[in-house]
Motif scaffolding. Structure first.
Motif, PDB file in Angstrom:
ATOM      1  N   PRO A  64       0.816  -1.115  -0.056  1.00 15.81           N
ATOM      2  CA  PRO A  64       0.004   0.040   0.113  1.00 15.81           C
ATOM      3  C   PRO A  64       0.901   1.193   0.034  1.00 15.81           C
ATOM      4  N   HIS A  65       0.543   2.342  -0.803  1.00 11.33           N
ATOM      5  CA  HIS A  65       1.374   3.363  -1.106  1.00 11.33           C
ATOM      6  C   HIS A  65       0.690   4.490  -1.581  1.00 11.33           C
ATOM      7  N   VAL A  66       1.196   5.780  -1.554  1.00 13.83           N
ATOM      8  CA  VAL A  66       0.865   6.912  -2.312  1.00 13.83           C
ATOM      9  C   VAL A  66       2.091   7.419  -3.171  1.00 13.83           C
ATOM     10  N   HIS A  67       1.812   8.539  -3.883  1.00 12.07           N
ATOM     11  CA  HIS A  67       2.722   9.257  -4.716  1.00 12.07           C
ATOM     12  C   HIS A  67       2.906  10.678  -4.419  1.00 12.07           C
ATOM     13  N   GLU A  68       4.157  11.223  -4.549  1.00 15.28           N
ATOM     14  CA  GLU A  68       4.165  12.602  -4.541  1.00 15.28           C
ATOM     15  C   GLU A  68       4.044  13.094  -5.855  1.00 15.28           C
ATOM     16  N   ILE A  83       0.969  22.950  -9.787  1.00  9.82           N
ATOM     17  CA  ILE A  83       0.351  21.831  -8.882  1.00  9.82           C
ATOM     18  C   ILE A  83       1.268  21.027  -7.990  1.00  9.82           C
ATOM     19  N   HIS A  84       0.852  20.671  -6.820  1.00  8.83           N
ATOM     20  CA  HIS A  84       1.576  19.486  -6.244  1.00  8.83           C
ATOM     21  C   HIS A  84       0.809  18.927  -5.155  1.00  8.83           C
ATOM     22  N   GLY A  85       0.953  17.595  -4.730  1.00  9.79           N
ATOM     23  CA  GLY A  85       0.445  17.224  -3.725  1.00  9.79           C
ATOM     24  C   GLY A  85       0.856  15.548  -3.736  1.00  9.79           C
ATOM     25  N   THR A  86      -0.356  14.744  -2.843  1.00 11.22           N
ATOM     26  CA  THR A  86       0.038  13.478  -2.871  1.00 11.22           C
ATOM     27  C   THR A  86      -1.401  12.987  -3.192  1.00 11.22           C
ATOM     28  N   THR A  87      -1.077  11.496  -4.000  1.00  6.41           N
ATOM     29  CA  THR A  87      -2.213  11.204  -4.467  1.00  6.41           C
ATOM     30  C   THR A  87      -2.994  10.270  -3.278  1.00  6.41           C
ATOM     31  N   SER A  88      -3.914   9.448  -3.552  1.00  7.16           N
ATOM     32  CA  SER A  88      -4.860   8.795  -2.835  1.00  7.16           C
ATOM     33  C   SER A  88      -4.040   7.505  -2.933  1.00  7.16           C
ATOM     34  N   GLY A  89      -4.480   6.492  -2.171  1.00  2.00           N
ATOM     35  CA  GLY A  89      -3.745   5.228  -2.144  1.00  2.00           C
ATOM     36  C   GLY A  89      -4.249   4.577  -3.334  1.00  2.00           C
ATOM     37  N   CYS A  90      -3.617   3.267  -3.672  1.00  2.00           N
ATOM     38  CA  CYS A  90      -3.931   2.769  -5.222  1.00  2.00           C
ATOM     39  C   CYS A  90      -5.111   2.042  -5.109  1.00  2.00           C
ATOM     40  N   HIS A 100      -4.332   6.043  -9.308  1.00  2.00           N
ATOM     41  CA  HIS A 100      -4.196   6.629  -7.834  1.00  2.00           C
ATOM     42  C   HIS A 100      -5.109   7.938  -8.276  1.00  2.00           C
ATOM     43  N   TYR A 101      -5.992   8.499  -7.383  1.00  2.00           N
ATOM     44  CA  TYR A 101      -6.756   9.612  -7.754  1.00  2.00           C
ATOM     45  C   TYR A 101      -6.010  10.969  -6.998  1.00  2.00           C
ATOM     46  N   PHE A 102      -6.141  12.153  -7.513  1.00  2.00           N
ATOM     47  CA  PHE A 102      -5.520  13.216  -6.905  1.00  2.00           C
ATOM     48  C   PHE A 102      -6.324  14.228  -7.191  1.00  2.00           C
ATOM     49  N   GLU A 103      -6.253  15.456  -6.414  1.00  2.00           N
ATOM     50  CA  GLU A 103      -6.915  16.590  -6.590  1.00  2.00           C
ATOM     51  C   GLU A 103      -6.122  17.718  -5.703  1.00  2.00           C
ATOM     52  N   TYR A 118      -8.114  21.474  -9.715  1.00  2.00           N
ATOM     53  CA  TYR A 118      -7.728  20.323 -10.716  1.00  2.00           C
ATOM     54  C   TYR A 118      -7.976  18.911 -10.027  1.00  2.00           C
ATOM     55  N   GLN A 119      -8.447  18.064 -10.880  1.00  2.00           N
ATOM     56  CA  GLN A 119      -8.552  16.504 -10.152  1.00  2.00           C
ATOM     57  C   GLN A 119      -8.418  15.601 -11.491  1.00  2.00           C
ATOM     58  N   GLY A 120      -8.228  14.427 -11.044  1.00  2.00           N
ATOM     59  CA  GLY A 120      -8.156  13.439 -11.971  1.00  2.00           C
ATOM     60  C   GLY A 120      -7.710  12.054 -11.457  1.00  2.00           C
ATOM     61  N   ARG A 121      -7.140  11.123 -12.336  1.00  2.00           N
ATOM     62  CA  ARG A 121      -6.532  10.102 -11.708  1.00  2.00           C
ATOM     63  C   ARG A 121      -5.309   9.744 -12.628  1.00  2.00           C
ATOM     64  N   THR A 122      -4.374   9.158 -12.055  1.00  2.00           N
ATOM     65  CA  THR A 122      -3.073   8.758 -12.749  1.00  2.00           C
ATOM     66  C   THR A 122      -3.430   7.535 -13.734  1.00  2.00           C
ATOM     67  N   GLY A 123      -2.364   7.438 -14.724  1.00  2.00           N
ATOM     68  CA  GLY A 123      -2.625   6.165 -15.570  1.00  2.00           C
ATOM     69  C   GLY A 123      -2.059   5.056 -14.606  1.00  2.00           C
TER      70      GLY A 123
END
Length: 126
Positions: A64-68, A83-90, A100-103, A118-123
Protein backbone atom coordinates in the motif's frame (compact mmCIF):
# COMPACT_ATOMS: atom_id res chain seq x y z
CA UNK A 1 17.47 1.50 10.75
CA UNK A 2 19.03 1.78 7.28
CA UNK A 3 16.89 1.14 4.21
CA UNK A 4 18.86 0.16 1.09
CA UNK A 5 17.96 2.34 -1.89
CA UNK A 6 19.26 1.99 -5.44
CA UNK A 7 18.87 4.59 -8.15
CA UNK A 8 20.39 6.90 -10.72
CA UNK A 9 21.54 10.48 -10.13
CA UNK A 10 21.38 12.90 -13.06
CA UNK A 11 23.03 16.32 -13.08
CA UNK A 12 20.97 18.98 -14.85
CA UNK A 13 22.33 21.05 -17.69
CA UNK A 14 19.87 23.90 -17.16
CA UNK A 15 20.66 26.89 -19.33
CA UNK A 16 19.27 29.33 -16.74
CA UNK A 17 22.34 29.11 -14.51
CA UNK A 18 20.72 27.01 -11.78
CA UNK A 19 22.37 23.73 -10.85
CA UNK A 20 20.29 20.78 -9.70
CA UNK A 21 20.19 16.99 -9.60
CA UNK A 22 17.40 14.49 -10.19
CA UNK A 23 17.40 11.18 -8.31
CA UNK A 24 15.55 8.29 -9.98
CA UNK A 25 15.02 5.52 -7.42
CA UNK A 26 14.90 2.03 -8.93
CA UNK A 27 14.53 -0.06 -5.75
CA UNK A 28 13.53 0.61 -2.14
CA UNK A 29 14.43 -1.94 0.53
CA UNK A 30 15.00 -4.55 -2.18
CA UNK A 31 11.60 -3.95 -3.87
CA UNK A 32 11.18 -2.45 -7.32
CA UNK A 33 9.57 0.99 -7.48
CA UNK A 34 7.24 2.46 -10.05
CA UNK A 35 5.74 5.77 -11.21
CA UNK A 36 2.51 6.91 -12.88
CA UNK A 37 1.86 9.45 -15.60
CA UNK A 38 -0.85 12.05 -14.99
CA UNK A 39 -2.42 14.88 -16.97
CA UNK A 40 -5.51 17.04 -17.07
CA UNK A 41 -7.10 20.45 -17.44
CA UNK A 42 -7.74 22.85 -14.57
CA UNK A 43 -11.09 24.47 -13.85
CA UNK A 44 -12.12 27.42 -16.04
CA UNK A 45 -11.64 30.59 -13.97
CA UNK A 46 -11.09 34.27 -14.85
CA UNK A 47 -11.76 33.46 -18.52
CA UNK A 48 -9.30 30.59 -19.03
CA UNK A 49 -8.02 27.17 -17.95
CA UNK A 50 -4.61 25.46 -18.07
CA UNK A 51 -3.36 22.01 -19.03
CA UNK A 52 -0.80 20.04 -17.01
CA UNK A 53 1.08 16.76 -17.31
CA UNK A 54 3.80 14.93 -15.43
CA UNK A 55 5.05 11.76 -13.80
CA UNK A 56 4.64 11.01 -10.10
CA UNK A 57 7.54 10.45 -7.74
CA UNK A 58 8.47 6.76 -7.41
CA UNK A 59 6.96 4.50 -4.75
CA UNK A 60 7.51 0.83 -3.80
CA UNK A 61 5.64 -1.80 -5.81
CA UNK A 62 3.48 -4.45 -4.17
CA UNK A 63 2.69 -2.57 -0.94
CA UNK A 64 0.00 0.00 0.00
CA UNK A 65 1.42 3.38 -0.99
CA UNK A 66 0.84 6.92 -2.28
CA UNK A 67 2.87 9.11 -4.66
CA UNK A 68 3.98 12.72 -4.50
CA UNK A 69 3.36 14.72 -7.67
CA UNK A 70 4.18 18.17 -9.03
CA UNK A 71 3.91 19.93 -12.38
CA UNK A 72 3.77 23.34 -14.01
CA UNK A 73 0.69 24.22 -16.06
CA UNK A 74 0.67 25.49 -19.62
CA UNK A 75 1.24 29.20 -20.23
CA UNK A 76 -2.23 30.70 -20.77
CA UNK A 77 -3.50 34.26 -20.34
CA UNK A 78 0.07 35.44 -19.70
CA UNK A 79 0.98 33.12 -16.81
CA UNK A 80 1.43 29.59 -15.45
CA UNK A 81 0.54 27.90 -12.14
CA UNK A 82 2.10 25.02 -10.21
CA UNK A 83 0.31 21.97 -8.85
CA UNK A 84 1.63 19.61 -6.20
CA UNK A 85 0.33 17.15 -3.67
CA UNK A 86 -0.02 13.51 -2.68
CA UNK A 87 -2.20 10.96 -4.47
CA UNK A 88 -4.80 8.74 -2.86
CA UNK A 89 -3.98 5.13 -2.09
CA UNK A 90 -3.93 2.69 -4.99
CA UNK A 91 -7.09 1.53 -6.75
CA UNK A 92 -6.64 -1.91 -8.34
CA UNK A 93 -7.52 -2.42 -11.99
CA UNK A 94 -9.40 -5.61 -13.02
CA UNK A 95 -6.70 -6.67 -15.52
CA UNK A 96 -3.80 -5.95 -13.15
CA UNK A 97 -1.98 -2.83 -12.10
CA UNK A 98 -3.52 0.15 -10.36
CA UNK A 99 -4.07 3.92 -10.45
CA UNK A 100 -4.39 6.77 -7.95
CA UNK A 101 -6.75 9.74 -7.61
CA UNK A 102 -5.42 13.27 -7.08
CA UNK A 103 -6.98 16.71 -6.59
CA UNK A 104 -6.19 20.17 -5.31
CA UNK A 105 -5.76 23.83 -6.21
CA UNK A 106 -3.01 25.47 -8.22
CA UNK A 107 -0.76 28.17 -6.86
CA UNK A 108 -2.08 31.75 -7.13
CA UNK A 109 -0.88 33.75 -10.15
CA UNK A 110 -2.04 35.98 -13.03
CA UNK A 111 -2.88 39.63 -13.79
CA UNK A 112 -5.92 39.14 -11.57
CA UNK A 113 -4.47 36.82 -8.91
CA UNK A 114 -6.41 33.57 -8.84
CA UNK A 115 -6.09 29.78 -8.49
CA UNK A 116 -7.69 26.89 -10.37
CA UNK A 117 -9.08 23.60 -9.07
CA UNK A 118 -7.87 20.34 -10.62
CA UNK A 119 -8.62 16.65 -10.18
CA UNK A 120 -8.03 13.40 -11.97
CA UNK A 121 -6.54 9.97 -11.83
CA UNK A 122 -3.12 8.73 -12.79
CA UNK A 123 -2.47 6.25 -15.53
CA UNK A 124 -1.56 2.64 -14.75
CA UNK A 125 1.86 2.11 -13.20
CA UNK A 126 4.86 2.62 -15.49
Amino acid sequence: MDIPIKGLLYESDDQDGRHSHMLYITSWDGRAVHEHSFSGITSFDVGHSHEYAGVTAPAPSGVPHVHEYRAETTFNDGHTHFIHGTTSGCVDLPGGGHFHYFEGYTTVNGRHPHAHAYQGRTGNEL
